[in-house]
Design an enzyme around this catalytic site. Structure first.
Site, mmCIF file in Angstrom:
data_model
loop_
_atom_site.group_PDB
_atom_site.id
_atom_site.type_symbol
_atom_site.label_atom_id
_atom_site.label_comp_id
_atom_site.label_asym_id
_atom_site.label_seq_id
_atom_site.Cartn_x
_atom_site.Cartn_y
_atom_site.Cartn_z
ATOM 1 N N ARG A 202 114.920 -115.206 91.136
ATOM 2 C CA ARG A 202 115.247 -115.115 92.562
ATOM 3 C C ARG A 202 115.796 -113.741 92.920
ATOM 4 N NH1 ARG A 202 117.280 -120.917 94.810
ATOM 5 N NH2 ARG A 202 115.914 -122.151 93.500
ATOM 6 N N CYS B 282 119.635 -135.806 96.355
ATOM 7 C CA CYS B 282 120.273 -134.493 96.367
ATOM 8 C C CYS B 282 119.652 -133.541 97.378
ATOM 9 C CB CYS B 282 120.272 -133.877 94.975
ATOM 10 S SG CYS B 282 118.639 -133.602 94.313
ATOM 11 N N LYS C 131 126.335 -131.150 90.967
ATOM 12 C CA LYS C 131 125.570 -131.334 92.202
ATOM 13 C C LYS C 131 124.124 -131.744 91.934
ATOM 14 C CE LYS C 131 124.111 -126.702 93.689
ATOM 15 N NZ LYS C 131 123.900 -125.940 94.936
ATOM 16 N N ASP C 132 123.651 -131.588 90.697
ATOM 17 C CA ASP C 132 122.301 -132.030 90.366
ATOM 18 C C ASP C 132 122.260 -133.466 89.853
ATOM 19 O OD1 ASP C 132 121.099 -129.599 91.051
ATOM 20 O OD2 ASP C 132 121.611 -128.727 89.112
ATOM 21 N N ARG D 109 112.003 -120.231 94.847
ATOM 22 C CA ARG D 109 112.217 -121.076 93.668
ATOM 23 C C ARG D 109 112.395 -120.190 92.439
ATOM 24 N NH1 ARG D 109 110.662 -126.236 92.843
ATOM 25 N NH2 ARG D 109 112.053 -125.943 91.086
ATOM 26 N N ARG E 159 120.174 -128.031 103.030
ATOM 27 C CA ARG E 159 121.557 -127.954 103.508
ATOM 28 C C ARG E 159 121.887 -126.537 103.990
ATOM 29 N NH1 ARG E 159 125.742 -125.872 100.972
ATOM 30 N NH2 ARG E 159 124.507 -125.607 99.082
ATOM 31 N N ARG E 160 121.523 -125.531 103.191
ATOM 32 C CA ARG E 160 121.795 -124.138 103.594
ATOM 33 C C ARG E 160 120.942 -123.770 104.798
ATOM 34 N NH1 ARG E 160 121.722 -122.627 97.215
ATOM 35 N NH2 ARG E 160 123.935 -122.988 96.833
HETATM 36 C C1 DPM Z 1 120.881 -128.699 94.404
HETATM 37 C C2 DPM Z 1 120.623 -127.757 95.405
HETATM 38 C C3 DPM Z 1 120.364 -126.528 94.754
HETATM 39 C C4 DPM Z 1 120.485 -126.760 93.351
HETATM 40 C C5 DPM Z 1 120.617 -128.056 96.886
HETATM 41 C C6 DPM Z 1 121.827 -127.525 97.646
HETATM 42 C C7 DPM Z 1 120.041 -125.238 95.417
HETATM 43 C C8 DPM Z 1 118.583 -125.066 95.645
HETATM 44 C C9 DPM Z 1 118.264 -123.753 96.279
HETATM 45 C C10 DPM Z 1 121.200 -130.122 94.553
HETATM 46 N N1 DPM Z 1 120.759 -128.091 93.169
HETATM 47 O O1 DPM Z 1 122.715 -126.843 97.125
HETATM 48 O O2 DPM Z 1 121.886 -127.778 98.873
HETATM 49 O O3 DPM Z 1 119.105 -123.048 96.845
HETATM 50 O O4 DPM Z 1 117.093 -123.382 96.212
HETATM 51 C C11 DPM Z 1 121.669 -125.531 91.477
HETATM 52 C C12 DPM Z 1 122.447 -124.337 91.410
HETATM 53 C C13 DPM Z 1 123.601 -124.639 90.668
HETATM 54 C C14 DPM Z 1 123.492 -125.968 90.286
HETATM 55 C C15 DPM Z 1 122.079 -123.014 91.973
HETATM 56 C C16 DPM Z 1 122.543 -122.733 93.397
HETATM 57 C C17 DPM Z 1 124.762 -123.736 90.267
HETATM 58 C C18 DPM Z 1 126.029 -124.048 90.992
HETATM 59 C C19 DPM Z 1 126.756 -125.294 90.547
HETATM 60 C C20 DPM Z 1 120.337 -125.779 92.196
HETATM 61 N N2 DPM Z 1 122.300 -126.466 90.758
HETATM 62 O O5 DPM Z 1 122.971 -123.616 94.147
HETATM 63 O O6 DPM Z 1 122.503 -121.546 93.765
HETATM 64 O O7 DPM Z 1 126.862 -125.558 89.326
HETATM 65 O O8 DPM Z 1 127.241 -126.030 91.410
#
Ligand code: DPM
Length: 322
Positions: free
Chosen positions: A164, A251, A89-90, A158, A140-141
């Site tokens: 967190r 993203c 997702k990143d 952050r 999104r959330r």
């Molecule tokens: C992206 C988002 C977030 C990450 C945006 C989204 C969450 C940011 C936040 C694109 N990357 O999800 O709408 O909540 O502040 C990230 C996480 C993981 C990968 C952590 C998370 C782990 C889960 C995975 C940060 N990137 O989402 O809690 O591997 O899919």
């Protein structure tokens, strides 16, 4: 004179971010590759990315695509590394010239999770009292939770997972939202208080899967990566990524999805929501798994016709102004 001794296969260098989650994921990939190819050497090279360094600015305001991936990509293009492990997702949907998504691994549960402060352990999202402060920096959330629970307050958060959780435990928030997959991979699934159902929060594109990026012209590496490819996850994620790419590409946007494959039927659900949570546009589409990308594009166009583009344009303007 020609040598009769063949040279050992080339050592494969794997690029990774340094965060605890990134290292767990990269070491898993290293282990899997080592298991499939015992005669080869696989080395891990760690690097810091821009996203690891900028910790005090809201993610959406930085707005740069590839915040967590760029330095790893430069490493591959300069032949310092051969592949890079990312949370899919990143990984932006448009990759730099010369690089490609070489494989998608089997997905963990892609859902979002609610983690609550101890004093709310008898509560669920539905029963948190008005004004409760929920921490997230995901637009999104934020947008989806505001849509369903307009009485809750939302505050940016952050830092890595441990930071967190510490902020939550200190009482700066009543609850926070994190990916089930990240908590699970770090062995912290006991902190998951509620798995948020897709009816309330559609997950991010690619959430829960790993994406392994490599050079487009490196046939040897592409061949090794086939051993780690999980076909069903890949098909779902291709549909999700085509949907995101058609609508936007980056993203940090309030775009969510859900996919399932049942028999020979892939169903993609997608949504776009406004940041105030007042408008949410959602629809679904089905077809065969080999039509994955086409389904993603079609659903994006359908949502556009339903008004998704206006919402996205407004958000880009809002972010630029703030
Ligand atoms: C992206 C988002 C977030 C990450 C945006 C989204 C969450 C940011 C936040 C694109 N990357 O999800 O709408 O909540 O502040 C990230 C996480 C993981 C990968 C952590 C998370 C782990 C889960 C995975 C940060 N990137 O989402 O809690 O591997 O899919």
């Amino acid at each position: 004179m020609t040598s009769t001794v063949s040279s050992p296969p080339r050592t494969v260098r794997i690029g990774s971010r340094k965060s605890q989650l990134a290292l767990v994921q990269t070491h898993w990939v290293q282990e899997q590759l080592q298991k499939h190819f015992p005669d080869r050497r696989f080395e891990v090279h760690t690097m810091s990315t821009q996203g690891d360094k900028i910790l005090d600015v809201a993610l959406a305001k930085i707005g740069d695509k590839g915040l967590f991936t760029k330095e790893l990509e430069v490493g591959m293009l300069q032949h310092e590394t051969d592949l890079a492990v990312h949370s899919l997702k990143d990984l932006p949907t448009n990759l730099p010239e010369g690089l490609m998504l070489g494989c998608v691994t089997e997905r963990e549960n892609p859902a979002d999770a609610l983690v609550v402060h101890e004093k709310h352990k008898d509560k669920q999202l539905e029963t948190l009292s008005p004004g409760s402060v929920v921490g997230t920096s995901s637009l999104r959330r934020l947008a989806q939770l505001r849509y369903h629970f307009p009485h809750l307050e939302f505050k940016d958060i952050r830092g890595n997972l441990n930071t967190r959780l510490a902020k939550l435990d200190e009482g700066q928030y009543d609850a926070i939202v994190l990916a089930v997959a990240g908590l699970t991979r770090l062995g912290m699934s006991d902190r998951i208080h509620q798995v948020i159902p897709p009816e309330i929060s559609l997950h991010a594109v690619g959430q829960g899967a790993l994406g392994i990026e490599c050079r487009t012209d490196d046939a040897e590496i592409l061949d090794l990566l086939k051993a780690l490819e999980h076909r069903e996850t890949a098909q779902r994620c291709y549909a999700e990524r085509a949907f995101l790419n058609t609508l936007e590409g980056g993203c940090q946007v309030p775009i969510g999805v859900n996919t399932k494959i049942e028999g020979d039927r892939l169903t993609l659900t997608g949504m776009v929501a406004s940041l105030d949570g007042k408008r949410l546009i959602k629809d679904a589409i089905s077809g065969t798994p080999d039509q994955a990308q086409h389904l993603g594009i079609q659903l994006a166009e359908k949502l556009r016709e339903m008004g998704a583009q206006e919402i996205l344009d407004e958000i880009f303007e809002q972010i630029q102004r703030s």
